[in-house]
Design a protein around this motif. Structure first.
Motif, PDB file in Angstrom:
ATOM      1  N   ASN A 274      -5.081   6.929  12.123  1.00 49.48           N
ATOM      2  CA  ASN A 274      -6.183   5.997  11.845  1.00 49.48           C
ATOM      3  C   ASN A 274      -7.374   6.274  12.760  1.00 49.48           C
TER       4      ASN A 274
ATOM      5  N   ASP B 218       0.973  -3.448  10.773  1.00 50.56           N
ATOM      6  CA  ASP B 218       2.058  -2.682  10.149  1.00 50.56           C
ATOM      7  C   ASP B 218       2.542  -1.570  11.072  1.00 50.56           C
TER       8      ASP B 218
ATOM      9  N   ILE C  37     -10.444   3.669  13.167  1.00 45.16           N
ATOM     10  CA  ILE C  37     -10.298   2.338  13.749  1.00 45.16           C
ATOM     11  C   ILE C  37     -10.424   2.423  15.269  1.00 45.16           C
TER      12      ILE C  37
ATOM     13  N   ARG D  74      -5.533 -11.855   9.473  1.00 49.18           N
ATOM     14  CA  ARG D  74      -4.264 -11.243   9.058  1.00 49.18           C
ATOM     15  C   ARG D  74      -4.396 -10.313   7.853  1.00 49.18           C
ATOM     16  N   GLN D  75      -5.215 -10.636   6.892  1.00 50.96           N
ATOM     17  CA  GLN D  75      -5.331  -9.812   5.686  1.00 50.96           C
ATOM     18  C   GLN D  75      -6.491  -8.810   5.734  1.00 50.96           C
ATOM     19  N   THR D  76      -7.214  -8.781   6.848  1.00 49.84           N
ATOM     20  CA  THR D  76      -8.267  -7.791   7.015  1.00 49.84           C
ATOM     21  C   THR D  76      -7.625  -6.405   7.050  1.00 49.84           C
ATOM     22  N   GLU D  77      -8.189  -5.443   6.337  1.00 47.52           N
ATOM     23  CA  GLU D  77      -7.537  -4.133   6.212  1.00 47.52           C
ATOM     24  C   GLU D  77      -7.268  -3.468   7.555  1.00 47.52           C
ATOM     25  N   ARG D  78      -8.237  -3.444   8.451  1.00 44.41           N
ATOM     26  CA  ARG D  78      -8.032  -2.766   9.740  1.00 44.41           C
ATOM     27  C   ARG D  78      -6.958  -3.474  10.559  1.00 44.41           C
TER      28      ARG D  78
ATOM     29  N   ARG E  77      -4.477  -5.343   9.237  1.00 46.05           N
ATOM     30  CA  ARG E  77      -3.219  -5.106   8.518  1.00 46.05           C
ATOM     31  C   ARG E  77      -2.632  -3.750   8.893  1.00 46.05           C
ATOM     32  N   LEU E  78      -3.493  -2.711   8.991  1.00 43.26           N
ATOM     33  CA  LEU E  78      -3.020  -1.376   9.389  1.00 43.26           C
ATOM     34  C   LEU E  78      -2.418  -1.402  10.792  1.00 43.26           C
TER      35      LEU E  78
END
Length: 181
Positions: free
Chosen positions: A10, A170, A13, A160-164, A166-167
């Motif tokens: 990534n 995870d 980020i 929590r659901q923001t893509e960066r 979430r990555l």
């Protein structure tokens, strides 16, 4: 945890890591994500238990006589937590087992206690994920289940659901969970 691997996966980020005993306030956006050891679920945040931090007594091999299978822990110097950190479970355990009075080195950092033990200063209770692979330390006895602490991955619910985010969540969950096994 392999942060270099995360960087390769990534690169777009930006990461800033704060390794500290301070609890940054997620509600005030002092941090986006936190790893928090706690016996109970952190309040008012989006949190997920990702593992258990197991601990054991580790003794520097330089303090063991060659070929010795057992050691008298009450004859060793100990490394313990400094009173400035909030770690009542370990502090109570050390007090109850009379190791607190044998502390010759105290620190507010688990990493510092690990380095001190590795360098032969004394015996210490350390997280197994950190000390188990160290060739300079010998684990004494079984683990200490009474000191098990859950590790929580925490973020602000709005993020929590923001893509960066979430990555990051995870990736941390995957790598921390396997490191704690």
């Amino acid at each position: 945890v392999d942060l270099a691997g995360y960087r390769k996966e990534n690169p777009e980020i930006e990461k800033a890591v704060d390794v500290s005993n301070e609890f940054l306030k997620l509600t005030k956006r002092e941090a986006d994500v936190a790893l928090r050891p706690s016996v109970s679920q952190p309040n008012s945040m989006s949190s997920k238990r990702i593992g258990v931090i197991r601990q054991a007594i580790y003794v520097p091999k330089v303090l063991l006589q060659s070929g010795l299978k057992t050691v008298d822990l009450e004859k060793l110097s100990w490394i313990g937590p400094d009173d400035s950190i909030h770690y009542p479970t370990l502090q109570s355990w050390m007090q109850a087992n009379n190791y607190s009075k044998l502390c010759r080195y105290r620190s507010d950092s688990v990493l510092d206690r690990f380095v001190a033990a590795r360098n032969g200063i004394g015996a210490a209770v350390l997280p197994c994920y950190l000390a188990a692979g160290c060739v300079d330390l010998a684990r004494f006895g079984d683990g200490l289940p009474e000191l098990d602490t859950d590790l929580w991955l925490v973020t602000h619910p709005d993020l929590r659901q923001t893509e960066r985010i979430r990555l990051v969540l995870d990736w941390i969950e995957k790598h921390c969970s396997s490191a704690l096994e």
